[in-house]
Enzyme design. Structure first.
Site, PDB file in Angstrom:
ATOM      1  N   LYS A   1       6.134  30.564  36.561  1.00  0.00           N
ATOM      2  CA  LYS A   1       6.707  31.069  37.802  1.00  0.00           C
ATOM      3  C   LYS A   1       8.210  30.806  37.910  1.00  0.00           C
ATOM      4  O   LYS A   1       8.776  30.022  37.145  1.00  0.00           O
ATOM      5  CB  LYS A   1       5.954  30.485  38.997  1.00  0.00           C
ATOM      6  CG  LYS A   1       4.594  31.178  39.173  1.00  0.00           C
ATOM      7  CD  LYS A   1       3.903  30.790  40.453  1.00  0.00           C
ATOM      8  CE  LYS A   1       2.600  31.567  40.623  1.00  0.00           C
ATOM      9  NZ  LYS A   1       1.836  31.090  41.801  1.00  0.00           N
TER      10      LYS A   1
ATOM     11  N   ARG B   1      -4.056  26.479  37.417  1.00  0.00           N
ATOM     12  CA  ARG B   1      -4.193  27.903  37.055  1.00  0.00           C
ATOM     13  C   ARG B   1      -3.052  28.252  36.108  1.00  0.00           C
ATOM     14  O   ARG B   1      -1.886  28.239  36.517  1.00  0.00           O
ATOM     15  CB  ARG B   1      -4.121  28.743  38.330  1.00  0.00           C
ATOM     16  CG  ARG B   1      -4.280  30.220  38.091  1.00  0.00           C
ATOM     17  CD  ARG B   1      -4.196  31.008  39.391  1.00  0.00           C
ATOM     18  NE  ARG B   1      -4.328  32.429  39.134  1.00  0.00           N
ATOM     19  CZ  ARG B   1      -3.308  33.212  38.748  1.00  0.00           C
ATOM     20  NH1 ARG B   1      -2.076  32.674  38.591  1.00  0.00           N
ATOM     21  NH2 ARG B   1      -3.499  34.495  38.532  1.00  0.00           N
TER      22      ARG B   1
HETATM   23  N1  7PV Z   1      -4.944  30.142  44.004  1.00  0.00           N
HETATM   24  C1  7PV Z   1      -3.881  30.771  43.438  1.00  0.00           C
HETATM   25  N2  7PV Z   1      -4.016  32.039  43.002  1.00  0.00           N
HETATM   26  C2  7PV Z   1      -2.926  32.638  42.464  1.00  0.00           C
HETATM   27  N3  7PV Z   1      -2.775  33.902  41.975  1.00  0.00           N
HETATM   28  C3  7PV Z   1      -1.491  34.005  41.580  1.00  0.00           C
HETATM   29  S1  7PV Z   1      -0.836  35.473  40.932  1.00  0.00           S
HETATM   30  C4  7PV Z   1       0.867  35.079  40.711  1.00  0.00           C
HETATM   31  C5  7PV Z   1       1.730  35.945  41.572  1.00  0.00           C
HETATM   32  C6  7PV Z   1       3.125  35.408  41.506  1.00  0.00           C
HETATM   33  C7  7PV Z   1       3.842  35.530  40.316  1.00  0.00           C
HETATM   34  C8  7PV Z   1       5.142  35.010  40.243  1.00  0.00           C
HETATM   35  C9  7PV Z   1       5.705  34.397  41.361  1.00  0.00           C
HETATM   36  S2  7PV Z   1       7.311  33.729  41.284  1.00  0.00           S
HETATM   37  N4  7PV Z   1       8.301  34.613  42.117  1.00  0.00           N
HETATM   38  O1  7PV Z   1       7.266  32.403  41.866  1.00  0.00           O
HETATM   39  O2  7PV Z   1       7.680  33.731  39.896  1.00  0.00           O
HETATM   40  C10 7PV Z   1       4.981  34.284  42.548  1.00  0.00           C
HETATM   41  C11 7PV Z   1       3.681  34.793  42.614  1.00  0.00           C
HETATM   42  N5  7PV Z   1      -0.797  32.866  41.765  1.00  0.00           N
HETATM   43  C12 7PV Z   1      -1.703  31.993  42.337  1.00  0.00           C
HETATM   44  C13 7PV Z   1      -1.578  30.644  42.796  1.00  0.00           C
HETATM   45  O3  7PV Z   1      -0.514  29.975  42.729  1.00  0.00           O
HETATM   46  N6  7PV Z   1      -2.711  30.077  43.341  1.00  0.00           N
END
Ligand code: 7PV
Length: 280
Positions: A223, A257
């Site tokens: 991330k 995860r």
């Molecule tokens: N429980 C849980 N489920 C999840 N599903 C996802 S998908 C990731 C989406 C995403 C990608 C990238 C960034 S960033 N801007 O921080 O790089 C944010 C969100 N994530 C999570 C998480 O954490 N928990």
């Protein structure tokens, strides 16, 4: 005993940390075309992650990264349910379904899913009832805003207090709807409407983040908080992610995860060895 979490026909021993491998079944996550190739590629990836030590596989049909497009219920069902069925038919692993859509929760549970992972913490109409009726454990995650706008201008008076208050309120909403606390997992939602400072501030206080006894899920793999802290592109965030995995397990996180399962499994096992030496 209290540290076992029923996950459908399986269970997780939460006295130790577990690695959840990420399986994206969104079209942009596939290089090739056809659906057979997609399912075939997905099952190969699942086999590799289980072989590397993943206890859970997270199947997501809606991309919730910043700026992601909305997906229809039909489209999400078609992406997720056949994959859940195929994994359940072939592997002994807890299948987590990453969805906010009630219909997908119900269909996935019937297809063999063992955990509901909702980045919108059951806030969609009908989601509380649908998740309750599956009987499955549920991960409730904090986010500020929706994927298309959440990273534009995240702001908190106190990110820790606001995340805590939100998760506590969602736990109470679940209990009021007949979902016992023993079925719940909480997640601060790194990257979901948070700046680097917000993410680091939350991570620094991971121990303070949850009502005692409720397990924590942490998702930081690849991330932007790693990219911003280290100035690394998305394909060079493994080492930073492993550092956070070690810190998260040391702080008591129960599920990580991640994309990079084998590497994270060794980090988890090493930290658990040191933690158990603290007990003796
Ligand atoms: N429980 C849980 N489920 C999840 N599903 C996802 S998908 C990731 C989406 C995403 C990608 C990238 C960034 S960033 N801007 O921080 O790089 C944010 C969100 N994530 C999570 C998480 O954490 N928990």
């Amino acid at each position: 005993n209290s540290s076992r979490l029923p996950c459908g026909i399986r269970e997780l021993d939460l006295s130790r940390a577990h690695v959840m491998g990420i399986l994206n079944v969104t079209p942009d996550s596939f290089s090739d075309g056809g659906r057979y190739n997609r399912l075939d590629a997905a099952l190969l990836h699942v086999e590799q992650m289980i072989g590397a030590g993943a206890s859970l596989i997270d199947v997501g049909g809606e991309s919730t990264r910043p700026g992601a497009a909305v997906v229809s219920v039909e489209e999400e069902l078609q992406r997720v349910v056949p994959v859940v069925e195929a994994i359940a038919a072939r592997f002994d692993v807890v299948i987590s379904v990453d969805t906010s859509t009630p219909e997908v929760m119900v269909a996935s549970a019937a297809a063999g899913a063992g955990l509901i992972n909702d980045v919108r913490a059951l806030e969609r109409p009908g989601a509380l009832e649908a998740a309750r009726d599956t009987g499955l454990p549920i991960c409730l995650m904090h986010r500020q805003g929706e994927p298309d706008t959440m990273q534009l201008a995240p702001r908190y008076a106190s990110v820790l207090d606001e995340v805590n208050a939100y998760l506590q309120a969602r736990v109470e909403a679940c209990e009021a709807a007949g979902i016992t606390r023993q079925r719940l997992i909480l997640d601060p939602g790194f990257g979901f409407g948070k700046t680097l400072e917000h993410n680091l501030g939350l991570f620094a206080r991971l121990r303070d983040l949850r009502p005692a006894g409720v397990p924590l899920l942490v998702g930081v793999s690849r991330k932007s908080m790693i990219g911003q802290a280290l100035d690394r592109p998305v394909d060079q965030r493994l080492y930073g992610g492993l550092a956070l995995a070690a810190l998260a397990v040391d702080a008591g996180a129960a599920i990580l995860r991640v994309h990079d399962v084998a590497e994270t499994v060794d980090v988890v096992r090493m930290v658990e060895a040191v933690k158990s030496a603290r007990q003796s």
